[in-house]
Design a protein around this motif. Structure first.
Motif, PDB file in Angstrom:
ATOM      1  N   ARG A 110       0.827  -1.203   0.000  1.00 60.20           N
ATOM      2  CA  ARG A 110       0.000   0.000   0.000  1.00 60.20           C
ATOM      3  C   ARG A 110       0.863   1.256   0.000  1.00 60.20           C
ATOM      4  NH1 ARG A 110      -5.074  -1.583  -0.106  1.00 60.20           N
ATOM      5  NH2 ARG A 110      -5.776  -3.295   1.195  1.00 60.20           N
ATOM      6  N   LEU A 111       2.004   1.193   0.701  1.00 59.63           N
ATOM      7  CA  LEU A 111       2.922   2.344   0.720  1.00 59.63           C
ATOM      8  C   LEU A 111       3.430   2.639  -0.681  1.00 59.63           C
ATOM      9  CD1 LEU A 111       4.636   4.191   2.720  1.00 59.63           C
ATOM     10  CD2 LEU A 111       6.445   2.575   2.318  1.00 59.63           C
ATOM     11  N   GLN A 112       3.866   1.569  -1.380  1.00 60.29           N
ATOM     12  CA  GLN A 112       4.422   1.765  -2.712  1.00 60.29           C
ATOM     13  C   GLN A 112       3.356   2.277  -3.694  1.00 60.29           C
ATOM     14  OE1 GLN A 112       8.297  -1.092  -2.980  1.00 60.29           O
ATOM     15  NE2 GLN A 112       6.405  -2.022  -3.679  1.00 60.29           N
ATOM     16  N   MET A 113       2.119   1.773  -3.553  1.00 56.22           N
ATOM     17  CA  MET A 113       1.073   2.221  -4.461  1.00 56.22           C
ATOM     18  C   MET A 113       0.673   3.662  -4.171  1.00 56.22           C
ATOM     19  SD  MET A 113      -1.372  -0.980  -5.333  1.00 56.22           S
ATOM     20  CE  MET A 113      -2.131  -1.278  -3.757  1.00 56.22           C
ATOM     21  N   GLU A 114       0.582   3.986  -2.859  1.00 56.23           N
ATOM     22  CA  GLU A 114       0.108   5.315  -2.494  1.00 56.23           C
ATOM     23  C   GLU A 114       1.134   6.399  -2.799  1.00 56.23           C
ATOM     24  OE1 GLU A 114      -2.105   4.764   1.302  1.00 56.23           O
ATOM     25  OE2 GLU A 114      -1.518   6.864   1.540  1.00 56.23           O
ATOM     26  N   TYR A 171       7.892   2.381 -10.918  1.00 52.68           N
ATOM     27  CA  TYR A 171       8.186   3.658 -10.297  1.00 52.68           C
ATOM     28  C   TYR A 171       9.692   3.787 -10.116  1.00 52.68           C
ATOM     29  CZ  TYR A 171       3.220   3.746  -9.038  1.00 52.68           C
ATOM     30  OH  TYR A 171       1.860   3.737  -9.057  1.00 52.68           O
ATOM     31  N   ASN A 172      10.243   4.954 -10.535  1.00 53.95           N
ATOM     32  CA  ASN A 172      11.690   5.130 -10.449  1.00 53.95           C
ATOM     33  C   ASN A 172      12.153   5.532  -9.076  1.00 53.95           C
ATOM     34  OD1 ASN A 172      12.163   4.618 -13.166  1.00 53.95           O
ATOM     35  ND2 ASN A 172      11.487   6.667 -13.701  1.00 53.95           N
ATOM     36  N   ARG A 173      11.282   6.213  -8.327  1.00 58.73           N
ATOM     37  CA  ARG A 173      11.673   6.787  -7.048  1.00 58.73           C
ATOM     38  C   ARG A 173      11.750   5.711  -5.980  1.00 58.73           C
ATOM     39  NH1 ARG A 173       8.208  11.644  -4.580  1.00 58.73           N
ATOM     40  NH2 ARG A 173       6.581  10.055  -4.683  1.00 58.73           N
ATOM     41  N   GLY A 174      12.667   5.875  -5.033  1.00 52.02           N
ATOM     42  CA  GLY A 174      12.703   4.978  -3.887  1.00 52.02           C
ATOM     43  C   GLY A 174      11.760   5.494  -2.815  1.00 52.02           C
ATOM     44  N   CYS A 175      11.237   4.571  -1.979  1.00 53.38           N
ATOM     45  CA  CYS A 175      10.245   4.981  -0.980  1.00 53.38           C
ATOM     46  C   CYS A 175      10.834   5.842   0.116  1.00 53.38           C
ATOM     47  CB  CYS A 175       9.567   3.760  -0.370  1.00 53.38           C
ATOM     48  SG  CYS A 175       8.467   2.954  -1.529  1.00 53.38           S
ATOM     49  N   CYS A 225       6.231   4.730  -5.321  1.00 49.79           N
ATOM     50  CA  CYS A 225       7.661   4.512  -5.168  1.00 49.79           C
ATOM     51  C   CYS A 225       7.912   3.013  -5.168  1.00 49.79           C
ATOM     52  CB  CYS A 225       8.155   5.127  -3.860  1.00 49.79           C
ATOM     53  SG  CYS A 225       7.335   4.461  -2.403  1.00 49.79           S
ATOM     54  N   CYS A 226       9.175   2.626  -5.288  1.00 49.93           N
ATOM     55  CA  CYS A 226       9.504   1.197  -5.313  1.00 49.93           C
ATOM     56  C   CYS A 226      10.804   0.969  -4.576  1.00 49.93           C
ATOM     57  CB  CYS A 226       9.622   0.731  -6.764  1.00 49.93           C
ATOM     58  SG  CYS A 226       9.872  -1.034  -6.927  1.00 49.93           S
ATOM     59  N   GLY A 227      10.779   0.082  -3.550  1.00 42.33           N
ATOM     60  CA  GLY A 227      11.997  -0.276  -2.856  1.00 42.33           C
ATOM     61  C   GLY A 227      12.483   0.814  -1.917  1.00 42.33           C
ATOM     62  N   ASN A 228      13.670   0.632  -1.392  1.00 43.59           N
ATOM     63  CA  ASN A 228      14.237   1.540  -0.389  1.00 43.59           C
ATOM     64  C   ASN A 228      14.900   2.724  -1.087  1.00 43.59           C
ATOM     65  OD1 ASN A 228      15.255   2.638   1.931  1.00 43.59           O
ATOM     66  ND2 ASN A 228      15.987   0.683   2.751  1.00 43.59           N
ATOM     67  N   PHE A 271       4.025  -6.521  -7.533  1.00 49.08           N
ATOM     68  CA  PHE A 271       3.109  -5.799  -8.432  1.00 49.08           C
ATOM     69  C   PHE A 271       2.923  -4.346  -8.009  1.00 49.08           C
ATOM     70  CE2 PHE A 271      -0.779  -4.918  -6.148  1.00 49.08           C
ATOM     71  CZ  PHE A 271      -0.650  -5.690  -5.024  1.00 49.08           C
ATOM     72  N   SER A 272       3.141  -4.034  -6.716  1.00 46.65           N
ATOM     73  CA  SER A 272       2.880  -2.676  -6.239  1.00 46.65           C
ATOM     74  C   SER A 272       3.897  -1.661  -6.756  1.00 46.65           C
ATOM     75  CB  SER A 272       2.839  -2.652  -4.709  1.00 46.65           C
ATOM     76  OG  SER A 272       3.882  -3.433  -4.170  1.00 46.65           O
ATOM     77  N   CYS A 273       4.979  -2.154  -7.404  1.00 47.07           N
ATOM     78  CA  CYS A 273       5.940  -1.230  -8.010  1.00 47.07           C
ATOM     79  C   CYS A 273       5.486  -0.766  -9.391  1.00 47.07           C
ATOM     80  CB  CYS A 273       7.301  -1.913  -8.177  1.00 47.07           C
ATOM     81  SG  CYS A 273       8.249  -2.021  -6.659  1.00 47.07           S
ATOM     82  N   CYS A 274       4.426  -1.393  -9.937  1.00 49.58           N
ATOM     83  CA  CYS A 274       4.017  -1.097 -11.303  1.00 49.58           C
ATOM     84  C   CYS A 274       3.444   0.313 -11.434  1.00 49.58           C
ATOM     85  CB  CYS A 274       2.956  -2.098 -11.763  1.00 49.58           C
ATOM     86  SG  CYS A 274       3.617  -3.730 -12.060  1.00 49.58           S
TER      87      CYS A 274
END
Lengths: 350, 345
Positions: A158-162, A246-250, A165-168, A211-214
Motif C-alpha cells: 500500500r505504501l508503494q502504491m500510495e 516507479y523510479n523513485r525509492g520509498c 515509489c519502489c523499494g528503499n 506488483f505494487s511497483c508497477c
C-alpha cells in the motif's frame, strides 16, 4: 537609559489595553492552531510508524502540542490582565505574576523556534530511521505467516502504491532479498533449485519486483519479472525503460513528503512566534506605563519602556540577584559582587 | 369546509411570525446546503465520467442545485413577509405577490421530493451507463497509442486500485478481450501465433489480468497470468483462491459507492423538505390570519387562520376548470360544471 521609551497619554493607554485584549485573543487562537498542527503532524507520522525504526522525529509534534497548550494558557491570562488594567483598583493584584509571565512567554517563543529548527535538523535522523524501517519491511515482506510481521506485505504494498515509489533506494533493493515465501516455491523444479544454490544463504533471489511497483501511467502492461533481461520481453530495453515501474525509492518519497509538511508548518509557527512576541511587548509597555501613572492624577501622561535600564545593566542586575540567591562562592565573590553592586548604584544615582 | 382551521389570538400571531422568521433563516441555510450537496454529487459523478456512457444520472445533482437556489429565494421572501406581517399597514402590499409565490414554492418543494425519488429510480440507468462505459474502457485498455483513448489504461488501472475491483462484472471480463497491445507481442513466437490463430478475430486472448487487479492483502505474491491453470503455479487452486485478485466487479463497486452517496444525500434532502414544508405551512397560516385583520380598527383581535378556504377537491377544481375551458377539452361537460358551480355560489 531606559530601553525603547514611549510616551503614553491616557487615550493611548486605553487604546493599548484594547488592542492588547484583541491581540491576546488572537494569540489564544494561534495557540490552538499550533496545537492542532502538532496533532496533525503526529498523526501523519504515526500513520507510517511501521516503516520507521525509531520515534526521534516525534519530538517536533510533541513540542508543538505542548507549547500550543501553554500558549493558549498564557494568552488567556494576558487577556484577563489587560481587562483589569484600566481599573487602578483591580490591576495591582496581577503585578507579582507578571515577571514569571514574561519568562514563560519568552520560553514559549524559544521553544517554538527550536521546534522549527529541529524540524529541519532532524531530517537526517528521519532518513536513517526510514532507511532501517524500509529495509526491514522489504526483508520481512514474505513473512505473511509469522505473527507480528504478517502485515508487512500489505503495508509495503500500500505504501508503494500510495506514494508511487519502489523499494528503499530504488527498485533494485528487491533483487537482493527473497520476497517470495518458501511456501509458494516449488523446490522440485530445476529453476528454483538453481537459484537457491546460486548464493551462499540459499535464498531464492530473482530480478523481479512485486506488483505494487508497477506504474499505471506506463503505456505497456507491467513487466515485473526478468527485468534485467532484454531478451525475456519483446521490444524491451531495461536501460532506457522509465515508465514501467516507479523510479523513485520509498525513502526519498517519504522524506520529501514529511519535509514538505514541515515546510508548510514552518511559516505558520513563525507567525505564531511573532504574534506572541507582540503580545509580550505590548503587555510590558502597558505594565510600565500603568506603573508610571501618578495615583493622584490618574489621567496624566506616563512613560512606558521595555527595560528600566539598558540591556547590559539589566543583565548585570539579574546576575547579581542570582549570585546573592545562590550564595555563590566565598568571601571574594561576595565582596566583589557587593562592590560591583555598590559601584552600579553609585553610577545610576549619579 | 375550510381545511385545518386554527384560531390565532394576537399573542399567537406574534409568536408565529417570530418563529417563522427564525425558521425561514434556517431554511435558507438548508437551501444553500442543498445546493452544495448538488455540487458535491456532480463533482463526484464527473470524476468517473470516463467510465460512464451517458450523463442521464446528472439530472439528480442538476435538480438539486436548481432546487437549492430556488429555496434560497423562497425562504428569503418568506422571511421578509413575516417581518412585515406584524405591521398591519405594511402587510397588504404583499397581496398580489402571494399567488405566484405559492405556485412557485409548491412547485420547487415538490421538485425536492421528486429528486429523492429520482436518485433511487435512476439506479438502473446508472448501472447500464457504467456497464457500457466499463466495457469500452476494458476494450480500449491496450490502445495507449490511439489519440483520444490513450488514457484509458491509466483510468482503468487507477479505478481498479482505488475501488478494489477487477473487470466489469468480475475478473473474467479480462479473458475475453485482448488487453496487451500488438506492439508488445512477439509475433514470431509460437505461443503468440497459437493464441492468435485460436479465435476468429485473431485476438491474443489469455487467462491473465492486469496488475491493478492484484489484492495487496493476499499473503502470496500476486498471480496475474494463467489464472485458470492450477498446475502453472505451486500450491495454487483457482477455485478456492479468494485473496489473490479482487473478486468484486468495478460496476458493482461504483454502483454501491454512488448509491451510498445518494442515500446520505437523500436523507438530508428529505429533512430539508420537511423544514421547507413547515415554512410554507406557517406562512400560509400567517397570511390567512393577517388577512382577517386587514381593514379592522383594532389590530389585536383574534382571527382565524386556515390552509385552504374550501376543501382540497374544490380548490383543485377551481384551478383546473379555467384550464379546461381554455383548452376546450370537454365542451358540454365543462359547461355543465360551470352551471353546477354558479348555483352553488
Amino acid at each position: 537609559m531606559a530601553l525603547l521609551k514611549l510616551q503614553f497619554p491616557l487615550q493611548r493607554r486605553v487604546r493599548l489595553a484594547q488592542g492588547l485584549w484583541l491581540l491576546s485573543w488572537l494569540a489564544v487562537l494561534a495557540g490552538a492552531f499550533t496545537f492542532s498542527l502538532g496533532v496533525y503532524l503526529k498523526t501523519e507520522l504515526l500513520r507510517r510508524a511501521e516503516v520507521m525504526d525509531n520515534t526521534e522525529i516525534h519530538v517536533v509534534p510533541n513540542i508543538l502540542m505542548l507549547v500550543g497548550l501553554v500558549t493558549m494558557g498564557i494568552n488567556l491570562f494576558a487577556g484577563r490582565v489587560c481587562q483589569d488594567s484600566l481599573d487602578s483598583a483591580r490591576f495591582p493584584p496581577w503585578k507579582p505574576f507578571l515577571l514569571p509571565w514574561y519568562g514563560l512567554a519568552w520560553m514559549v517563543c524559544v521553544w517554538l523556534l527550536s521546534a522549527v529548527v529541529l524540524s529541519y535538523a532532524l531530517q537526517g535522523h528521519l532518513e536513517e530511521s526510514l532507511k532501517v524501517g524500509l529495509r526491514n519491511g522489504i526483508r520481512f515482506y514474505r513473512d505473511t505467516d509469522v505473527p507480528g510481521r504478517c502485515f508487512q506485505k500489505e503495508t509495503i504494498d500500500r505504501l508503494q502504491m500510495e506514494l508511487r515509489c519502489c523499494g528503499n533506494t530504488n527498485y533494485r533493493d528487491w533483487f537482493e532479498v527473497q520476497w517470495i515465501s518458501n511456501r509458494y516455491l516449488d523446490f522440485t523444479s530445476k529453476e528454483v533449485k538453481d537459484r537457491v544454490r546460486s548464493n551462499v544463504d540459499g535464498r531464492y533471489l530473482m530480478d523481479g519486483v512485486p506488483f505494487s511497483c508497477c506504474n499505471p501511467g506506463s503505456p505497456r502492461p507491467c513487466l515485473q519479472n526478468h527485468l534485467t533481461d532484454n531478451t525475456a520481453h519483446y521490444n524491451y530495453e531495461h536501460q532506457s525503460e522509465e515508465l514501467n515501474l516507479y523510479n523513485r525509492g520509498c525513502r526519498q518519497a517519504l522524506v520529501d513528503y514529511y519535509m514538505g509538511l514541515m515546510n508548510t508548518i514552518g511559516p505558520g509557527i513563525l507567525s505564531v512566534i511573532s504574534l506572541q512576541m507582540s503580545v509580550l511587548v505590548s503587555l510590558r509597555y502597558l505594565q510600565t506605563s500603568l506603573d508610571g501613572v501618578d495615583p493622584e492624577n490618574p489621567e496624566a501622561d506616563s512613560e512606558g519602556y521595555i527595560l528600566a535600564k539598558g540591556v547590559k545593566e539589566t543583565m548585570m542586575d539579574v546576575k547579581n540577584i542570582m549570585f546573592k540567591l545562590l550564595q555563590f562562592g566565598q568571601v571574594e565573590a561576595g565582596d566583589e559582587a557587593e562592590a560591583g553592586a555598590d559601584g552600579e548604584k553609585a553610577a545610576t544615582s549619579s | 369546509m375550510v381545511l385545518m382551521k386554527m384560531k390565532f389570538p394576537f399573542e399567537k400571531r406574534m409568536k408565529l411570525a417570530q418563529g417563522l422568521w427564525l425558521l425561514s433563516w434556517i431554511a435558507t441555510l438548508a437551501g444553500a446546503f442543498t445546493f452544495t450537496l448538488g455540487c458535491f454529487l456532480k463533482t463526484e459523478l464527473r470524476r468517473r465520467a470516463e467510465v460512464m456512457d451517458n450523463t442521464e444520472i446528472h439530472a439528480v445533482p442538476n435538480t438539486l442545485m436548481i432546487v437549492g437556489l430556488a429555496s434560497l429565494g423562497i425562504n428569503y421572501f418568506a422571511g421578509r413577509m413575516c417581518q412585515d406581517a406584524l405591521d398591519a399597514g405594511r402587510f397588504p402590499r404583499w397581496k398580489t405577490f402571494l399567488q405566484p409565490y405559492w405556485g412557485v414554492s409548491l412547485l420547487f418543494t415538490l421538485l425536492m421530493l421528486t429528486t429523492v425519488i429520482m436518485s433511487y429510480a435512476m439506479k438502473g440507468n446508472l448501472e447500464w451507463s457504467l456497464k457500457i462505459g466499463l466495457k469500452n474502457g476494458i476494450r480500449f485498455y491496450k490502445d495507449t497509442d490511439t489519440p483520444g483513448r490513450c488514457f484509458q489504461k491509466q483510468t482503468i488501472d487507477r479505478l481498479q486500485m482505488e475501488f478494489q475491483c477487477c473487470g466489469n462484472t468480475d475478473f473474467k471480463d479480462w479473458f475475453e478481450v485482448q488487453w496487451i497491445s500488438n506492439r508488445y507481442l512477439d509475433f514470431s513466437s509460437k505461443e503468440v501465433k497459437d493464441r492468435v490463430k485460436s479465435n476468429v478475430d485473431g485476438r491474443y486472448l489469455f487467462d491473465g489480468v492486469p496488475f491493478s487487479c492484484c489484492n495487496p492483502s493476499s499473503p502470496r505474491p500476486c498471480i496475474q497470468d494463467r489464472l485458470t491453470n492450477n498446475s502453472a503455479h505451486y500450491n495454487y487452486e483457482h477455485q478456492t483462491e479468494e485473496l489473490n485478485i479482487y473478486i468484486r466487479g468495478c460496476r458493482e463497486a461504483l454502483v454501491n459507492y454512488y448509491m451510498g452517496l445518494m442515500n446520505t444525500i437523500g436523507a438530508a434532502v428529505l429533512s430539508i423538505f420537511l423544514v421547507q414544508s413547515s415554512v410554507l405551512v406557517s406562512l400560509r397560516y400567517l397570511q390567512t390570519a393577517m388577512e382577517a385583520v386587514a381593514g379592522q380598527e383594532n389590530t389585536e383581535i383574534e382571527t382565524e387562520g386556515y390552509l385552504l378556504e374550501k376543501g382540497v377537491k374544490e380548490t383543485i377544481m377551481e384551478y383546473v376548470t379555467p384550464v379546461l375551458v381554455f383548452l376546450q377539452l370537454n365542451q358540454v361537460g365543462s359547461e355543465d360544471a360551470e352551471a353546477g358551480e354558479t348555483p352553488a355560489k
